[in-house]
Write a protein that holds these residues in place. Structure first.
Motif, short mmCIF file in Angstrom:
data_model
loop_
_atom_site.label_atom_id
_atom_site.label_comp_id
_atom_site.label_asym_id
_atom_site.label_seq_id
_atom_site.Cartn_x
_atom_site.Cartn_y
_atom_site.Cartn_z
N VAL A 30 55.94 -1.28 -33.99
CA VAL A 30 54.75 -0.76 -33.01
C VAL A 30 55.12 0.78 -32.16
O VAL A 30 54.14 1.37 -32.26
CB VAL A 30 54.42 -2.06 -32.08
CG1 VAL A 30 53.46 -1.58 -31.29
CG2 VAL A 30 54.08 -3.17 -32.71
N ALA A 33 54.91 3.28 -34.86
CA ALA A 33 53.63 3.69 -35.18
C ALA A 33 52.79 4.47 -34.51
O ALA A 33 52.43 5.70 -34.64
CB ALA A 33 52.94 2.60 -35.72
N GLY A 34 52.97 4.09 -33.01
CA GLY A 34 52.54 4.90 -31.83
C GLY A 34 52.91 6.35 -31.75
O GLY A 34 52.13 7.10 -31.33
N GLY A 37 51.84 8.12 -35.09
CA GLY A 37 50.54 8.26 -35.66
C GLY A 37 50.43 7.58 -36.95
O GLY A 37 49.41 7.60 -37.52
N ASP A 38 51.56 6.85 -37.49
CA ASP A 38 51.52 6.57 -38.86
C ASP A 38 51.24 5.06 -38.90
O ASP A 38 52.01 4.00 -38.71
CB ASP A 38 52.94 6.74 -39.51
CG ASP A 38 53.14 6.12 -40.75
OD1 ASP A 38 52.08 5.46 -41.45
OD2 ASP A 38 54.07 6.43 -41.62
N PHE A 39 50.11 4.70 -38.83
CA PHE A 39 49.55 3.33 -38.65
C PHE A 39 49.29 2.84 -40.33
O PHE A 39 48.29 1.86 -40.35
CB PHE A 39 48.52 3.09 -38.06
CG PHE A 39 48.57 3.28 -36.54
CD1 PHE A 39 48.99 2.19 -35.83
CD2 PHE A 39 48.47 4.65 -35.90
CE1 PHE A 39 49.58 2.35 -34.36
CE2 PHE A 39 48.75 4.85 -34.55
CZ PHE A 39 49.23 3.61 -33.85
N HIS A 43 52.98 -0.68 -42.84
CA HIS A 43 53.72 -0.82 -41.64
C HIS A 43 53.33 -1.85 -40.78
O HIS A 43 53.92 -2.56 -39.76
CB HIS A 43 54.12 0.32 -41.05
CG HIS A 43 54.42 1.41 -42.16
ND1 HIS A 43 55.74 1.17 -42.86
CD2 HIS A 43 54.06 2.51 -42.32
CE1 HIS A 43 55.69 2.14 -43.69
NE2 HIS A 43 54.84 3.09 -43.46
N VAL A 44 51.86 -2.02 -40.62
CA VAL A 44 51.06 -2.52 -39.44
C VAL A 44 50.29 -3.60 -39.60
O VAL A 44 49.84 -4.64 -38.90
CB VAL A 44 50.37 -1.55 -38.70
CG1 VAL A 44 51.35 -0.46 -37.96
CG2 VAL A 44 49.49 -0.83 -39.28
N ASP A 45 49.88 -3.89 -40.99
CA ASP A 45 48.85 -5.12 -41.35
C ASP A 45 49.73 -6.04 -41.91
O ASP A 45 49.87 -6.08 -43.35
CB ASP A 45 47.85 -4.36 -42.33
CG ASP A 45 46.57 -5.21 -42.47
OD1 ASP A 45 46.97 -6.50 -42.33
OD2 ASP A 45 45.54 -4.72 -42.77
N ARG A 57 55.30 -6.80 -43.87
CA ARG A 57 55.26 -5.38 -43.33
C ARG A 57 56.95 -4.79 -43.54
O ARG A 57 57.91 -5.66 -43.44
CB ARG A 57 55.08 -5.27 -41.84
CG ARG A 57 53.66 -5.65 -41.79
CD ARG A 57 53.48 -5.46 -40.26
NE ARG A 57 54.15 -6.79 -39.79
CZ ARG A 57 53.94 -7.39 -38.51
NH1 ARG A 57 53.59 -6.31 -37.45
NH2 ARG A 57 54.38 -8.47 -38.19
N HIS A 60 58.78 1.68 -41.53
CA HIS A 60 58.88 3.09 -41.69
C HIS A 60 60.08 3.66 -42.21
O HIS A 60 61.24 3.67 -41.35
CB HIS A 60 58.30 3.88 -40.68
CG HIS A 60 57.07 3.39 -39.92
ND1 HIS A 60 57.13 2.30 -39.15
CD2 HIS A 60 55.80 3.94 -39.72
CE1 HIS A 60 55.79 2.29 -38.62
NE2 HIS A 60 54.99 3.29 -39.13
#
Length: 152
Positions: A30, A33-34, A37-39, A43-45, A57, A60
């Motif tokens: 998390v 990603a924040g 900016g790599d969502f 990685h996040v779903d 997941r 990164h």
């Protein structure tokens, strides 16, 4: 941890070291990603990834590179500094809950092409998970002071 200063002349090709391990967490995913900016959904779903071959997941690659660089930075040498990274390869996925460690080996010690006071040290870094699989490889490039150039 601080160590005795080492100059370029103090290193030998083939020297190796191992780090302690670090478990990769959901918080790592998390925050990274924040920060980047790599969502990307890989990685996040979590729900979408259940429908994909990996089933969960995937960290990164840049997150694992960052963690590995931190693992290898336990020794502070005032005569050396990071000069960059090369040959970065993401070999296998890293998942939440995996524990990674790094094994390093000096692969080259050479003079700098344009500076007489420093040299280049290449350290091969293999990142290994708890199952013994190499999940990442990269070379860490260091700029290291020469003893002779500093009158020591």
């Amino acid at each position: 941890m601080r160590v005795e200063p080492r100059f370029l002349e103090d290193y030998e090709v083939g020297e190796s070291r191992q780090t302690l391990g670090r478990t990769v967490t959901e918080t790592d995913f998390v925050i990274h990603a924040g920060q980047t900016g790599d969502f990307f959904p890989h990685h996040v779903d979590a729900e979408w990834m259940k429908t994909q071959p990996a089933g969960q997941r995937i960290a990164h690659g840049t997150l694992i590179l960052s963690i590995a660089a931190g693992l290898t930075a336990s020794d502070v040498n005032p005569e050396a500094m990071s000069y960059g990274y090369d040959r970065v390869r993401f070999i296998k996925p890293v998942f939440i809950g995996d524990t990674i460690r790094a094994e390093t080996k000096i692969s080259d010690v050479s003079s700098h092409k344009s500076r007489q006071d420093v040299g280049i040290l290449l350290e091969d870094v293999s990142v290994i998970n708890q199952r013994g699989d190499v999940v990442m490889f990269f070379q860490h490039i260091y700029l290291v002071n020469k003893r002779e150039a500093h009158g020591i």
